[in-house]
Design an enzyme around this catalytic site. Structure first.
Site, PDB file in Angstrom:
ATOM      1  N   THR A  19       0.827  -1.206   0.000  1.00  0.00           N
ATOM      2  CA  THR A  19       0.000   0.000   0.000  1.00  0.00           C
ATOM      3  C   THR A  19       0.859   1.253   0.000  1.00  0.00           C
ATOM      4  O   THR A  19       0.520   2.254  -0.642  1.00  0.00           O
ATOM      5  CB  THR A  19      -0.942  -0.005   1.218  1.00  0.00           C
ATOM      6  OG1 THR A  19      -1.710  -1.213   1.216  1.00  0.00           O
ATOM      7  CG2 THR A  19      -1.898   1.171   1.177  1.00  0.00           C
ATOM      8  N   GLU A  20       1.972   1.209   0.698  1.00  0.00           N
ATOM      9  CA  GLU A  20       2.855   2.368   0.786  1.00  0.00           C
ATOM     10  C   GLU A  20       3.643   2.593  -0.507  1.00  0.00           C
ATOM     11  O   GLU A  20       3.787   3.742  -0.951  1.00  0.00           O
ATOM     12  CB  GLU A  20       3.832   2.207   1.953  1.00  0.00           C
ATOM     13  CG  GLU A  20       3.218   2.412   3.325  1.00  0.00           C
ATOM     14  CD  GLU A  20       2.946   3.878   3.631  1.00  0.00           C
ATOM     15  OE1 GLU A  20       2.990   4.720   2.715  1.00  0.00           O
ATOM     16  OE2 GLU A  20       2.675   4.176   4.802  1.00  0.00           O
ATOM     17  N   SER A  21       4.180   1.526  -1.095  1.00  0.00           N
ATOM     18  CA  SER A  21       5.143   1.724  -2.190  1.00  0.00           C
ATOM     19  C   SER A  21       5.004   0.743  -3.342  1.00  0.00           C
ATOM     20  O   SER A  21       5.775   0.806  -4.294  1.00  0.00           O
ATOM     21  CB  SER A  21       6.562   1.592  -1.637  1.00  0.00           C
ATOM     22  OG  SER A  21       6.821   0.249  -1.266  1.00  0.00           O
TER      23      SER A  21
END
Length: 245
Positions: free
Chosen positions: A76-78
């Site tokens: 989700t972050e990267s």
């Protein structure tokens, strides 16, 4: 027996004993070696989600977490991009802020190191778990941990105080604290003395982050279970296949 027959007879008896009685005369192991260990095929018990799965599992072990949850946060972050740097300066696969990592005594030279980045994120998650330990429902507590991971616990704590003031359950995220995180973008709320961290404009990102992580975690966990079930079936049906210890 004539002397000239003694030698050939001795040779014949020795040969006969060699063929039929070697176990007794020469020892079993000489002519009947132990069967060799069969060549096993080893399968991993883990589904492959990324190149960094071993780091996610290592990190999850320190928290007693499902490793697919750590992977879901990273995705989700990267999207598993270890070279990612956000506009705000968050770095690496877990999008850790340099200020946070410096607070953990991690030198700048290691901020983009994937294992260091993941373990630092794990340390942050652990501290947030401890911070919200008074939320007894672990599933509910996870919502607050994820929200604070994205927005910082200061803004989440402000929203909790506002929720309590206006008669909502400050220990519930959906329909309660998440609503007052939105209100922290409005002057009448972020100017309240209960708000110690001022205005918060990025509430959409935080709302989305919590939902996306939980959705991706559910997907990853399902993939792990389906893979694990299939591998266990294969191992049970084939004695030459084993799980990697």
């Amino acid at each position: 027996m004539k002397r000239r027959y003694i030698y050939p007879t001795s040779l014949f008896l020795t040969f006969f004993a060699f063929i039929f009685g070697g176990d007794i005369i020469f020892g079993y192991i000489w002519f009947h070696p132990e069967p060799e260990e069969p060549e096993y095929i080893y399968l991993s018990p883990y589904v492959e989600l990324s190149d960094y799965d071993h780091h996610f599992r290592e990190a999850a072990d320190t928290l007693d977490y499902d490793w697919t949850l750590i992977a879901a946060i990273a995705f989700t972050e990267s999207r598993f991009d270890s070279t990612a740097i956000s506009g705000a300066g968050a770095k690496g696969v877990m999008q850790m802020m340099p200020k946070t990592m410096r607070g953990m005594d991690i030198p700048d030279s290691l901020h983009m190191d994937t294992r260091t980045n993941i373990m630092a994120a794990t340390q942050l998650i652990e501290s947030l778990e401890h911070h919200y330990r008074y939320i007894s429902d672990p599933d509910e507590r996870l919502n607050f941990v994820l929200a604070a991971y994205n927005a910082g616990f200061g803004h989440i704590n402000d929203a909790m105080r506002l929720a309590h003031k206006y008669g909502k359950n400050k220990y519930r995220w959906n329909g309660n604290v998440d609503t007052f995180l939105i209100y922290k973008s409005l002057p009448e709320y972020f100017n309240d003395t209960l708000c110690r961290n001022g205005e918060f404009k990025d509430w959409k990102q935080t709302h989305s982050f919590v939902k996306k992580v939980r959705r991706k975690w559910k997907q990853f966990a399902r993939r792990q279970k389906e893979y694990s079930d299939s591998v266990n079936t294969i191992v049970a049906n084939d004695t030459l296949i084993k799980l990697i210890p």
